[in-house]
Design a protein around this motif. Sequence first.
Motif, PDB file in Angstrom:
ATOM      1  N   PHE A 110      -6.604  39.518  33.672  1.00 41.83           N
ATOM      2  CA  PHE A 110      -7.201  39.706  32.364  1.00 41.83           C
ATOM      3  C   PHE A 110      -6.484  40.284  31.336  1.00 41.83           C
ATOM      4  CE2 PHE A 110     -10.153  42.296  29.466  1.00 41.83           C
ATOM      5  CZ  PHE A 110     -10.921  40.990  28.918  1.00 41.83           C
ATOM      6  N   ASN A 145      -8.319  31.442  26.892  1.00 39.16           N
ATOM      7  CA  ASN A 145      -7.692  32.384  27.748  1.00 39.16           C
ATOM      8  C   ASN A 145      -8.626  33.356  28.224  1.00 39.16           C
ATOM      9  OD1 ASN A 145      -4.327  32.798  26.084  1.00 39.16           O
ATOM     10  ND2 ASN A 145      -5.132  31.102  27.164  1.00 39.16           N
ATOM     11  N   LEU A 146      -9.351  33.868  27.509  1.00 43.26           N
ATOM     12  CA  LEU A 146     -10.483  34.766  27.982  1.00 43.26           C
ATOM     13  C   LEU A 146     -11.364  34.188  28.833  1.00 43.26           C
ATOM     14  CD1 LEU A 146     -11.215  36.792  24.720  1.00 43.26           C
ATOM     15  CD2 LEU A 146      -9.765  37.614  26.471  1.00 43.26           C
ATOM     16  N   TYR A 147     -11.798  33.088  28.661  1.00 43.91           N
ATOM     17  CA  TYR A 147     -12.707  32.168  29.646  1.00 43.91           C
ATOM     18  C   TYR A 147     -11.686  32.175  30.979  1.00 43.91           C
ATOM     19  CZ  TYR A 147     -15.166  28.211  31.510  1.00 43.91           C
ATOM     20  OH  TYR A 147     -15.812  27.446  32.405  1.00 43.91           O
ATOM     21  N   SER A 179      -4.524  37.276  30.133  1.00 42.54           N
ATOM     22  CA  SER A 179      -5.110  36.432  29.336  1.00 42.54           C
ATOM     23  C   SER A 179      -5.270  37.159  27.865  1.00 42.54           C
ATOM     24  CB  SER A 179      -6.585  36.224  29.636  1.00 42.54           C
ATOM     25  OG  SER A 179      -7.401  37.188  29.579  1.00 42.54           O
ATOM     26  N   LEU A 180      -5.279  38.580  27.720  1.00 38.40           N
ATOM     27  CA  LEU A 180      -5.426  39.032  26.374  1.00 38.40           C
ATOM     28  C   LEU A 180      -4.298  38.963  25.465  1.00 38.40           C
ATOM     29  CD1 LEU A 180      -7.418  40.979  24.778  1.00 38.40           C
ATOM     30  CD2 LEU A 180      -6.403  43.067  25.963  1.00 38.40           C
ATOM     31  N   ALA A 215      -4.691  35.539  24.134  1.00 43.08           N
ATOM     32  CA  ALA A 215      -5.821  35.721  22.852  1.00 43.08           C
ATOM     33  C   ALA A 215      -5.374  36.222  21.935  1.00 43.08           C
ATOM     34  CB  ALA A 215      -6.934  36.532  23.630  1.00 43.08           C
ATOM     35  N   THR A 256      -5.207  34.313  18.079  1.00 51.01           N
ATOM     36  CA  THR A 256      -6.455  35.072  17.171  1.00 51.01           C
ATOM     37  C   THR A 256      -6.240  34.833  15.637  1.00 51.01           C
ATOM     38  OG1 THR A 256      -7.359  36.679  18.916  1.00 51.01           O
ATOM     39  CG2 THR A 256      -7.740  37.153  16.458  1.00 51.01           C
ATOM     40  N   ALA A 308     -11.092  35.379  32.591  1.00 52.09           N
ATOM     41  CA  ALA A 308     -12.330  36.153  33.518  1.00 52.09           C
ATOM     42  C   ALA A 308     -12.677  35.469  34.619  1.00 52.09           C
ATOM     43  CB  ALA A 308     -13.427  36.230  32.418  1.00 52.09           C
ATOM     44  N   ASN A 358      -4.585  26.805  28.890  1.00 52.40           N
ATOM     45  CA  ASN A 358      -4.469  27.927  29.400  1.00 52.40           C
ATOM     46  C   ASN A 358      -3.544  28.122  30.615  1.00 52.40           C
ATOM     47  OD1 ASN A 358      -6.997  28.812  27.844  1.00 52.40           O
ATOM     48  ND2 ASN A 358      -8.171  27.377  29.001  1.00 52.40           N
TER      49      ASN A 358
END
Length: 415
Positions: free
Chosen positions: A54, A370-372, A57-58, A61, A65, A375, A246
Amino acid sequence: MVIKTNLKFNNPFIALKHKNYRYYWLGMCVSLIGTWMQNIAQPWLAYNLTNSPFLLSLIGALQFTPMLFFSLIAGVFIDKHNKKKIILLTQSLSLVITFILALLVWAGQVQYWHILVSATALGMVNTLDMPARQAFVIEIAGKADLMNAIALNSAVFNAARVIGPALAGIIMEYAGIAFCFLFNSISFAAVIISLLLIKPLTAQSKPKKNAKVLTDIKEGLKYIYKHDILLNSILLMAIIGTFAMNFNVLVPVFAKEILKQKETGFGFLMSFMGIGSFIGALFIASISKPGPNKRFFNILPVAIAIFLIITGITRIYLITGLCLALTGFFFISFSSTVNSTMQLNSKDEYRGRVMSIYSLVFAGSTPLGNLYAGAFTDHFGARTGFGACGAIIILLLIPIYIKAFNKRSRRSINT
């Protein structure tokens, strides 16, 4: 513009006859190797610092962003200013940002938050750099060879995707990860030098006087909405850009946890994808003369989704690599076709805004993806992460294809 459906092969390197484009292309050959070395080194470093899919992935993100929020404003700015000067600025800033990160890694002082800040800063720069470079190609290659030039850009991008990860894996294991970041920093100088040698073929159109930013953004969005070919391209690219892009989250975890690979194995795994993407780019360059191909435009998103799902169920290193190679082939074929379709169907005065929206859905939507993916991978593992990305692409494509089918049916009835 009528989109051709027949295949006619041509010289895949025809755009290199333009001296300006040749300078630019050679500069990108060097720079993109450095970019891919950092693209491999950064997630590997972050995952080893945190051991968290996670948190990994942040980073992706946060890096994308800024593009999510500021792409539309960037498009207006690009339409009003000299693209060559914009790219010179963005490449110089990228050199500085990556050099600072290289120093931190070299000194052994790097922390997770340093990577977050660096990724965000590069994301802000790329928000302006990416659409500016996309819109600049027609000024150095001309409209007749635009699709070929776009495909050659993809070819060198993916040749670097083969070379960069392989070099990065070897360098990380035997020389140290700091060298990857340092090489990337130095490589930006190649693009800067090439830009100084370039004199664009076409003069930039003059923008409207005293136009407000929000008004210009609204006009750009209306322009896309009124043209079905642009709107459909954006919708499909939004789906693929969000849920197929991703690999920086999925592959490091899959390589380490499922395939039990170290740095070199991870680097070569990413090179498989680069090989497939490179072949796909050359294939599109070879059929570029007639224009974008409508059959590929509709079939390729489904193929991407299927191979994402298949990749998630593989257990053997070589088979995983082959699946990634095929995914890369289909993805680059699709993105090059969409890019060409949008540029060839856009007026000069709207091209910056159109390509900023392309950049928004191509890369700006990556934080969501990325967040999807992060997670799902964090809670259920890397296999499920791949499968979840492929499955949602198929689900989202269904209503778009049904709508297109119904529209064609109504047209055939009326005629």
